[in-house]
Design an enzyme around this catalytic site. Structure first.
Site, PDB file in Angstrom:
ATOM      1  N   ASP A 112       0.859  -1.191   0.000  1.00 25.87           N
ATOM      2  CA  ASP A 112       0.000   0.000   0.000  1.00 25.87           C
ATOM      3  C   ASP A 112       0.884   1.226   0.000  1.00 25.87           C
ATOM      4  O   ASP A 112       2.016   1.196   0.509  1.00 25.87           O
ATOM      5  CB  ASP A 112      -0.919   0.008   1.225  1.00 25.87           C
ATOM      6  CG  ASP A 112      -2.064  -0.999   1.109  1.00 25.87           C
ATOM      7  OD1 ASP A 112      -2.466  -1.317  -0.023  1.00 25.87           O
ATOM      8  OD2 ASP A 112      -2.544  -1.453   2.156  1.00 25.87           O
ATOM      9  N   ASP A 128      -7.071  -1.068  -4.509  1.00 28.47           N
ATOM     10  CA  ASP A 128      -8.097  -0.700  -3.530  1.00 28.47           C
ATOM     11  C   ASP A 128      -9.013   0.391  -4.080  1.00 28.47           C
ATOM     12  O   ASP A 128     -10.233   0.336  -3.899  1.00 28.47           O
ATOM     13  CB  ASP A 128      -7.456  -0.194  -2.232  1.00 28.47           C
ATOM     14  CG  ASP A 128      -6.608  -1.226  -1.526  1.00 28.47           C
ATOM     15  OD1 ASP A 128      -6.865  -2.438  -1.693  1.00 28.47           O
ATOM     16  OD2 ASP A 128      -5.684  -0.822  -0.799  1.00 28.47           O
TER      17      ASP A 128
END
Length: 152
Positions: A112, A128
């Site tokens: 991430d 995401d």
């Protein structure tokens, strides 16, 4: 059906390319400005879901993700003669799912990198974001009943 797969391929390649760049250019747990005051790069290894939920439950994530890949793929196939927003939405969902699934299989965690500085929100990635936009799109299609007659 072609639209869905073009979206899947674009999301997957963009997601994996940005993740590679972050891993090779930003040290783990370090931040660098992207848009000052709004969003920064912040490299983390996520073994769970948003806000660290279910951390370390990789087998659970892999099984759920595999089921979702099969289900979304089936929806694309069953609705292959439809046109419009449905294929874009399903492509976003499948592309995002595959982007994070590739990380979980290859690395054992998800890379991430986007941290919103103005809002308390988990660090996230392109996969995401694609999943979020896809879910919102699907909800809007269902609520407006647009293109949803006979949707399986």
């Amino acid at each position: 059906m072609g639209t869905s797969f073009i979206v899947v391929i674009c999301i997957f390649i963009l997601d994996q390319t940005v993740k590679w760049w972050v891993v090779t250019h930003i040290p783990l747990h370090q931040a660098q400005p992207l848009v000052p005051g709004l969003v920064e790069w912040f490299h983390i290894q996520n073994t769970g879901a948003g806000w660290g939920l279910f951390a370390g439950q990789m087998l659970l994530f892999q099984l759920v993700t595999l089921a979702m890949v099969l289900y979304i793929g089936r929806l694309i196939y069953l609705n292959r003669y439809r046109t419009g927003t449905l294929h874009l939405t399903l492509g976003l969902l499948l592309g995002g799912t595959l982007g994070n699934f590739a990380d979980r299989l290859r690395l054992g965690y998800v890379v991430d990198m986007f941290h919103l500085q103005f809002f308390d929100f988990p660090v996230f990635n392109i996969a995401d974001a694609a999943l979020t936009v896809g879910v919102i799109g699907l909800i809007l299609l269902v609520l407006t009943n647009k293109e949803m007659d006979g949707f399986i």
